[in-house]
Motif scaffolding. Structure first.
Motif, PDB file in Angstrom:
ATOM      1  N   CYS A 122      -3.401  40.880 -87.356  1.00 46.72           N
ATOM      2  CA  CYS A 122      -2.172  40.089 -87.080  1.00 46.72           C
ATOM      3  C   CYS A 122      -2.109  39.847 -85.496  1.00 46.72           C
ATOM      4  N   LEU A 164      -1.581  36.390 -83.291  1.00 48.25           N
ATOM      5  CA  LEU A 164      -0.763  36.095 -82.569  1.00 48.25           C
ATOM      6  C   LEU A 164      -1.216  35.680 -81.192  1.00 48.25           C
ATOM      7  N   LEU A 184      -4.828  35.380 -89.451  1.00 49.72           N
ATOM      8  CA  LEU A 184      -3.744  35.588 -90.485  1.00 49.72           C
ATOM      9  C   LEU A 184      -4.257  35.838 -91.530  1.00 49.72           C
ATOM     10  N   CYS A 237      -5.112  39.284 -91.962  1.00 49.35           N
ATOM     11  CA  CYS A 237      -3.945  40.133 -91.936  1.00 49.35           C
ATOM     12  C   CYS A 237      -3.427  40.390 -93.279  1.00 49.35           C
ATOM     13  N   HIS A 238      -3.237  39.244 -94.026  1.00 51.89           N
ATOM     14  CA  HIS A 238      -2.705  39.284 -95.603  1.00 51.89           C
ATOM     15  C   HIS A 238      -3.962  40.040 -96.406  1.00 51.89           C
ATOM     16  N   LEU A 246       2.627  44.838 -92.699  1.00 51.06           N
ATOM     17  CA  LEU A 246       2.677  43.753 -92.397  1.00 51.06           C
ATOM     18  C   LEU A 246       3.959  43.644 -91.191  1.00 51.06           C
ATOM     19  N   LEU A 272       5.733  38.201 -88.819  1.00 46.05           N
ATOM     20  CA  LEU A 272       4.818  37.614 -89.253  1.00 46.05           C
ATOM     21  C   LEU A 272       5.012  36.095 -89.881  1.00 46.05           C
ATOM     22  N   LEU A 325       5.121  33.841 -87.405  1.00 48.00           N
ATOM     23  CA  LEU A 325       3.982  33.188 -87.168  1.00 48.00           C
ATOM     24  C   LEU A 325       3.301  32.309 -87.968  1.00 48.00           C
ATOM     25  N   GLU A 326       3.360  32.493 -89.384  1.00 47.62           N
ATOM     26  CA  GLU A 326       2.929  31.811 -90.498  1.00 47.62           C
ATOM     27  C   GLU A 326       3.355  30.199 -90.220  1.00 47.62           C
TER      28      GLU A 326
END
Length: 285
Positions: free
Chosen positions: A52, A56, A71, A74-75, A82, A86, A89-90
């Motif tokens: 994550c 970023l 990303l 990260c998921h 999380l 987030l 950011l998405e």
């Protein structure tokens, strides 16, 4: 002894220390160095937080495609850990990818389920992702590499000219199972058709000679010059018919060999025989 221990601790920072160092670097605007620190921390302890943070940092560098990859990592790595920021950011990544001149490219492998890792020439080598992922590529030439245990490495070239969606499926082969490339087509059929056309043209010349002899013989007032016109007619007739037959056979045989999918090594021969010629055609497997 205490100095030695301190030096070892400094030379081998923990994942938490590397992560904090990355945060400090990012806070001072040194985003490229921060990404390297986060990646080093992730090598020691892979978790969603590191991915994550890398995503970023990539948004701060406005490298939206790389941010998209991390990303997704990260998921994939965590659900409960999380960060709260987030979703924002998405939304930012999706918005900027929608505005950028990039094409969504969905990449998969065959056979399905192969444990492959994918990389793109325009990304760093360690920025890999799993099959079934959609990434966004800028205009230009890209090479996608698929690596999987038990399979040969595959390289797939793609040229992105516009923003239309694209689907890429990379075929993987186990060692020794890759099909052989097709053999180049034999030049013999083409040469046979050209030779047949030339032979027919020669037959047309012989036919003209025969015609001259026939016209002169039909004209009773014309001297035969010791049988010259008769010879022109007789030999011209035999030659023209033989050349027409041989040329047609050669051209047809060449065409058949060209369109036939069963011929691997065609061979042909032409031989004169009394009163004409013989064409022999065959192939070897």
């Amino acid at each position: 002894m205490l100095l030695c221990i301190a030096a070892v601790a400094h030379a081998n920072p923990t994942a938490d220390e590397l992560g904090q160092h990355g945060i400090d670097l990012a806070a001072s605007g040194r985003f490229s160095e921060a990404i390297e620190a986060f990646k080093a921390a992730d090598k020691l302890e892979s978790n969603a937080a590191h991915s994550c943070l890398i995503a970023l940092a990539y948004t701060r560098r406005e490298l939206w495609s790389q941010a998209e990859i991390f990303l997704a990592r990260c998921h994939a790595l965590g659900a409960s850990e999380l960060p709260d920021w987030l979703p924002d950011l998405e939304s930012l990544i999706a918005e900027r990818l929608g505005q950028a001149t990039v094409a969504p490219v969905h990449i998969d492998v065959a056979p399905a389920g192969a444990p492959a890792q994918l990389s793109v020439s325009s990304f760093l080598p360690d920025e890999t992702f799993a099959p079934g992922t959609t990434i966004h590529l800028s205009r230009g030439h890209h090479v996608i590499t698929a690596t999987a245990a038990g399979f040969e490495d595959e390289h797939y070239s793609i040229d992105v000219a516009n923003t239309s969606p694209k689907l890429v499926v990379i075929q993987l082969y186990r060692p020794g199972t890759r099909p052989k490339p097709p053999s180049p087509p034999s030049p013999l059929p083409h040469a046979m058709m050209i030779g047949g056309a030339a032979t027919i043209a020669a037959g047309a010349v012989a036919y003209g000679v025969m015609g001259i002899g026939w016209l002169k013989l039909r004209d009773r007032t014309t001297d035969n010059f010791g049988g010259a016109y008769e010879s022109m007619y007789v030999y011209g007739r035999v030659a023209s018919l033989s050349l027409f037959a041989a040329g047609a056979a050669l051209a047809i045989a060449g065409y058949v060999l060209r369109v036939s999918s069963h011929v691997e090594s065609p061979v042909a021969a032409v031989a004169p025989v009394p009163g004409g010629g013989m064409v022999v055609i065959g192939w070897q497997r």
